[in-house]
Design an enzyme around this catalytic site. Structure first.
Site, PDB file in Angstrom:
ATOM      1  N   THR A   1      -5.291  20.709 -25.885  1.00 57.83           N
ATOM      2  CA  THR A   1      -5.476  22.516 -26.796  1.00 57.83           C
ATOM      3  C   THR A   1      -4.196  22.567 -27.346  1.00 57.83           C
ATOM      4  OG1 THR A   1      -7.207  22.806 -24.462  1.00 57.83           O
ATOM      5  CG2 THR A   1      -6.368  24.866 -26.555  1.00 57.83           C
TER       6      THR A   1
ATOM      7  N   SER B   1      -7.471  26.042 -19.251  1.00 56.56           N
ATOM      8  CA  SER B   1      -7.807  24.698 -19.206  1.00 56.56           C
ATOM      9  C   SER B   1      -9.338  24.616 -20.297  1.00 56.56           C
ATOM     10  CB  SER B   1      -8.490  24.643 -18.033  1.00 56.56           C
ATOM     11  OG  SER B   1      -9.052  23.550 -18.243  1.00 56.56           O
ATOM     12  N   SER B   2      -9.498  23.387 -21.097  1.00 51.82           N
ATOM     13  CA  SER B   2     -10.973  23.661 -22.119  1.00 51.82           C
ATOM     14  C   SER B   2     -11.719  23.472 -20.232  1.00 51.82           C
ATOM     15  CB  SER B   2     -10.273  22.862 -22.749  1.00 51.82           C
ATOM     16  OG  SER B   2      -9.430  23.184 -23.711  1.00 51.82           O
TER      17      SER B   2
ATOM     18  N   GLY C   1      -4.131  20.176 -18.069  1.00 57.32           N
ATOM     19  CA  GLY C   1      -3.054  20.871 -18.683  1.00 57.32           C
ATOM     20  C   GLY C   1      -2.011  20.018 -18.980  1.00 57.32           C
TER      21      GLY C   1
END
Length: 1101
Positions: free
Chosen positions: A117, A165-166, A113
């Site tokens: 990304t 989230s990745s 968070g």
């Protein structure tokens, strides 16, 4: 006109907030770092430096400084020239790759968070914008950009800490040609969180693609795939969380499908990917009930849709999820036994199939992207590492353990390269240095991955998995006992009743061992592989390529060993590149903008080691370079080092640094490297180097432009002349000369450049006259670019600190497509009207032919149509309606009068302009078509100076004298004598030429001083046909040698301030080339372009 700072984008209205680079903090402590970050965060500055390391704080909102303007600002700029920005780091990385010929990588780290990304997306977007390339390169750029939404759809999910989230790690390598064009790429993916497919924590969602499909599928797709609402599916309804604030699943689905198209996945495969995704959802709805200790499918109807979508037999699917075939060996014999499963085992088998299908589809998508960007060989590359960040949840399982292990490895790289290696390098090079203490997390990495003495957690886990039975019953407790025996005394390890605790660099994390062994084993049973290999769809069979007949030898690979190998391979890859770092910080848990949780940020500052990083950076050196590489880069700065230094490299470096007057306190000489302390000192070197290259580039550019101008001279001159050919008279005193284009010297006029885009090319710039509604003349600067024309005026500032000063004001900026036509008279005047939709512009320019020809050319390029030109002696133009009585039209009438200068007589709404007769264009063009331009030097200019100062950008016919912009090289000099073509000897026929004389001198006087008293005019004694000009009586001059001739011609009645007193000419041997078009016929001197000089007396010399 003003200093550089006056036009610098930072010079006005930029609020200073904290310090840009925390190396400059007056006090170094966690509290001071947090306070500086908070101050900048609250003022919407999310980026801060620690030397070359970029700190990024997640703003949880869209920031306004990621536009085209910022891309232009940071492109090619030094790091500290503009405020901290991810574009600055990316540009630095990109240029270092090209300059040093070394691969680069950026490691983006931070907890879940924190914005990793998004940072990766901005990096890829910037590189795509600033790198050039043709159609193939653009295709690669499209794939790079479109891979983001595709992989996010299948690999990202909402968690309690991050809405996007990745849930996998990726290392994206963008490959470049030696020219810096992205022409390939490769993605390495690892650690997809497959368990999310079948279960999620509270308030979390499954992967985005499921919700996108449900919301975005067409009616036909919904029917074919059996799409229902999300609460219908067991794999989605466990947490009752279906929506994400700020996310539009419907539009994201369209973007995902478009990305598949761009990447090159065919329509049939796209449909099958969606079919598998829907099939997984329907698989989850197969439920079991117990019957005599064995599992039975509760509702056989639930088998129909998944079997249909996956292309398998319904009965066979039922058999494979409720039973398992096991191989047993006894002596030399082996036999297969079918074992019926209980409810728990059947559910586990169903979930294993769902997870296996999803993971293989994800691998297929990554492979498709790699195939689309494949490059046969590697040159340069920039790697972007985006991996899910450090995670601490209420319940942490096997996935969190693997994620946090990879983050430990990344932290170790950061420590190795920024703290440990840097300090060790100073000691090795003999630089005075006081050691700075820091926490080295290698001890934690060894605790997890050690193989022996003592064995690490992963080794113990693999041993337990190797001995466990078909189900994991009791295995997790065995793991806990063995861990206690193996690493129980380790200072960073503790155990508790249901698991163990590891003291990570980011804090203590408690792991629940329940399910560890099962998830680590990660085995897809052969029954399920056989089932999928029986599918009627070739695509699904392709996802399961295993050869089940071959003998299996050795221990099967576990998830833990896979991630350990991938992590170490990743570290080795990163260590081969020049690393750059982005440390992302999450300011709050609410995911709201301008919300700052002090304790949370302080904790991240502590475990990221920012304080130690600042201390090492502050005491250390910003730049270090091997002697030979330093010499190679900056050799151009001194004659002694260019092209190569002959002698000891150390002395060469010292010579370079002394030559640029660098303060000795700003650098130290190591044993093999030079260390430069402050970035500003390095920028001094870079700036001087850029200036050197700039001056050389200008010389090359000037020569090249001249070369191009010579080649295109005839063609472009004829094009320009043909626009007005036979339509408009030409002034009798006009001459033919080169187009200059920029008569204002725009390169050195930032006060005018400020109205143009940063790299907007200037085709034409000059000071012209504009006439208002009352025919009052007003001076304006007219600038023509490939897409716009600008009218710039000047006004006195009425308010503020610059009150009373004259400032440039943009009066008009018009798209060239908005020009509806141009009107001109048929007379020899300089007036023309530019027609627009709203109002017209009545203008006067002595360079109208050049301006209009360029305008026509650019208009045709933009619109694929000709610009309408109108030639009349009565012209009308519309004026804007301003106030009472405004608006309407005005007329301009051109009548025959006396003299060559237009006289203006205004009366009401009509302007009358009487003017004498000029030459028809046909008369002039006939005599000039064959004359090419070659360089010729000024008579007062010493030989070898390279000709006139005017840039020969666009040669063509002119009505008026050449007027060149002034430059820093001194006063400009006009082109006096454009040359004639090679002469022919008398026996080979007449020489078709015309006279060329500087009308700058003859009609206006020499710029800045009076005319010279004589001019040398070399030419051979050749006959000319009478048709080319008037004959002027002269006497034969004195012969020089056997074939030479010399003479002098007086210009009676001319004053020294206006005209030369005489013209000298010499005759080289007949038949030789000459650059002058003065001809002689039967003892008479030919000057056809200057009929007003009716008597030229020649005297013997």
């Amino acid at each position: 006109m003003g200093s550089k700072e006056r036009f610098h984008w930072q010079s006005h209205n930029v609020k200073q907030s904290g310090v840009d680079d925390m190396v400059l903090l007056s006090k170094i402590s966690e509290e001071a770092i947090v306070e500086n970050l908070k101050k900048r965060f609250m003022d919407d500055f999310i980026f801060t430096y620690i030397g070359p390391v970029l700190i990024s704080v997640n703003p949880f909102k869209q920031m306004p400084y990621f536009t085209e303007r910022e891309i232009e600002l940071y492109q090619g700029a030094a790091q500290y020239e503009n405020p901290p920005h991810i574009y600055a780091l990316t540009d630095n990385m990109y240029r270092n790759m090209l300059i040093d010929g070394e691969n680069q990588c950026v490691i983006i780290s931070g907890e879940s968070g924190a914005g990793k990304t998004v940072a990766a997306k901005y990096i890829m977007g910037y590189i795509s914008k600033v790198s050039g390339g043709g159609e193939k390169v653009q295709h690669v750029k499209d794939i790079i950009l479109q891979s983001n939404p595709l992989l996010e759809a299948f690999g990202n999910a909402k968690t309690v800490r991050n809405n996007n989230s990745s849930r996998f790690g990726k290392y994206f390598e963008i490959q470049f040609s030696r020219g810096g064009e992205p022409d390939g790429g490769k993605i390495s993916n690892f650690l997809l969180e497959k368990s999310r497919v079948v279960s999620q924590n509270e308030c979390e969602r499954n992967f985005h693609i499921y919700y996108q499909l449900i919301q975005g599928a067409s009616q036909e797709q919904r029917q074919n795939l059996g799409i229902m609402s999300p609460d219908y599916y067991f794999y989605l309804n466990q947490t009752d969380t279906y929506q994400v604030e700020g996310t539009d699943d419907r539009s994201d689905f369209l973007e995902t499908m478009n990305a598949m198209q761009v990447i090159g996945i065919c329509g049939e495969d796209q449909q099958l990917v969606l079919q598998i995704v829907a099939g997984i959802l329907h698989l989850g709805n197969i439920s079991f009930r117990e019957q005599g200790n064995y599992a039975q499918v509760e509702n056989t109807d639930s088998l129909a849709f998944p079997a249909y979508l996956l292309g398998v037999d319904q009965e066979r699917l039922k058999e494979k999820v409720t039973s398992r075939k096991m191989d047993s060996k006894w002596g030399g014999r082996s036999e297969s036994i079918t074992v019926t499963l209980n409810v728990e085992q059947a559910a586990y088998t169903r979930d294993a199939l769902a997870k296996g299908l999803y993971a293989r589809v994800f691998d297929f998508l990554v492979e498709s992207i790699n195939r689309a960007m494949q490059k046969p060989y590697e040159e340069y590359s920039v790697g972007v590492l985006d991996i899910y960040g450090f995670e601490i949840f209420q319940k942490n399982g096997f996935e969190q353990f693997c994620i946090n292990f990879v983050n430990e490895k990344l932290q170790q790289i950061f420590i190795e390269l920024t703290l440990k290696a840097e300090q060790e390098e100073y000691v090795q090079e003999g630089i005075k240095w006081t050691q700075i203490q820091y926490f080295n997390n290698k001890v934690v990495c060894d605790l997890i991955e050690n193989k022996l003495n003592p064995p690490g957690i992963m080794s113990v886990l693999d041993d337990v998995c190797a001995t466990m039975h078909a189900t994991g019953e009791g295995a997790d407790q065995t793991l806990l006992q063995k861990l206690q025996a193996a690493v129980g005394t380790h200072e960073h390890f503790n155990s508790w009743s249901s698991g163990f605790v590891i003291h990570h660099y980011a804090g203590k994390v408690s792991y629940d061992v329940n399910g560890f062994c099962e998830r680590n084993r990660d085995v897809l049973f052969t029954d399920l592989i056989e089932l999928m290999q029986s599918s009627e769809y070739g695509f699904i069979r392709m996802l399961f390529p295993e050869k089940l007949d071959s003998d299996k030898k050795g221990r099967p690979t576990t998830a833990g060993s896979k991630i350990k190998k991938q992590a170490n391979d990743l570290v080795n890859t990163l260590m081969k590149c020049t690393p750059h770092y982005i440390r992302c910080i999450k300011p709050n848990e609410t995911k709201k903008p301008r919300d700052w949780e002090e304790s949370r940020v302080k904790h991240q500052v502590e475990y990221l080691g920012l304080k130690e990083n600042i201390r090492v950076r502050r005491a250390g050196f910003a730049y270090r370079r091997l002697f030979h590489k330093f010499l190679q880069r900056y050799a151009i700065l001194t004659p002694e080092t260019w092209p190569s230094w002959r002698g000891d490299e150390r002395q060469g470096v010292q010579h370079l640094l002394r030559s640029v007057n660098m303060d000795p306190e700003q650098y130290q000489m190591g044993r093999s490297k030079v260390f430069v302390k402050n970035p500003e000192s390095l920028f001094l070197l870079e700036e001087m180097r850029e200036r050197k290259f700039d001056s050389f580039a200008r010389v090359i550019q000037k020569a090249w432009r001249r070369h191009v101008a010579i080649r295109k001279y005839e063609q472009m001159r004829e094009e320009a002349a043909s626009i007005l050919y036979n339509f408009k008279e030409r002034r009798r005193n006009s001459i033919n000369r080169n187009f200059v284009g920029d008569y204002l010297g725009m390169e050195e006029r930032p006060e005018l450049r400020q109205f143009l885009a940063k790299r907007e090319r200037v085709d034409f710039a000059d000071s012209i006259t504009k006439y208002d509604r009352r025919f009052k003349p007003i001076k304006r600067d007219f600038i023509l670019t490939p897409k716009y024309f600008y009218l710039i005026g000047r006004e006195k500032v009425k308010k503020g600190p610059e009150k009373g000063q004259i400032k440039e004001v943009l009066k008009k900026k018009v798209e060239l497509q908005a020009v509806s036509g141009v009107s001109l008279s048929t007379r020899q005047d300089d007036f023309f009207i530019l027609h627009e939709n709203d109002a017209d512009n009545f203008l006067e320019s002595i360079f109208k032919t050049e301006l209009i020809s360029l305008l026509c050319k650019r208009f045709e390029e933009l619109t694929r149509s000709k610009l309408p030109l109108s030639f009349k002696d009565t012209l009308q133009f519309r004026v804007k309606k301003e106030g009472w009585g405004g608006g309407g039209t005005r007329s301009v009438t051109f009548i025959r009068g006396q003299g060559d200068v237009a006289a203006l007589k205004a009366g009401g709404k009509t302007l009358t302009s009487p003017q004498g007769r000029g030459q028809r264009r046909a008369e002039v063009v006939a005599g000039i078509r064959h004359l090419p331009e070659v360089p010729h030097r000024h008579p007062e200019e010493p030989a070898g100076t390279g000709g006139p100062r005017c840039p020969a950008a666009m040669p063509g016919p002119r009505e008026t004298p050449t007027r060149c912009p002034r430059s820093r090289h001194g006063a400009p000099r006009p082109r006096l004598f454009p040359p004639a073509p090679p002469a022919t000897s008398p026996r080979h026929g007449p020489h078709l030429s015309t006279t060329w004389i500087s009308s700058t001198c003859l009609t206006r006087g020499w710029p800045g001083r009076s005319c010279p008293t004589s001019l040398s005019l070399p030419h051979p004694p050749l006959p000319l046909p009478p048709a080319l000009g008037d004959a002027f009586p002269s006497e034969e001059g004195t012969r020089v040698g056997q074939s030479g001739f010399a003479g002098r011609t007086h210009l009676p009645g001319s004053s020294a301030s206006q005209f030369p007193q005489s013209l000298h000419w010499e005759h080289p041997p007949a038949g030789t080339e000459h650059p002058m078009g003065v001809g002689q016929r039967d003892g008479q001197l030919i000057l056809p372009q200057f009929p007003q000089f009716t008597h030229l007396q020649a005297q013997n010399t």
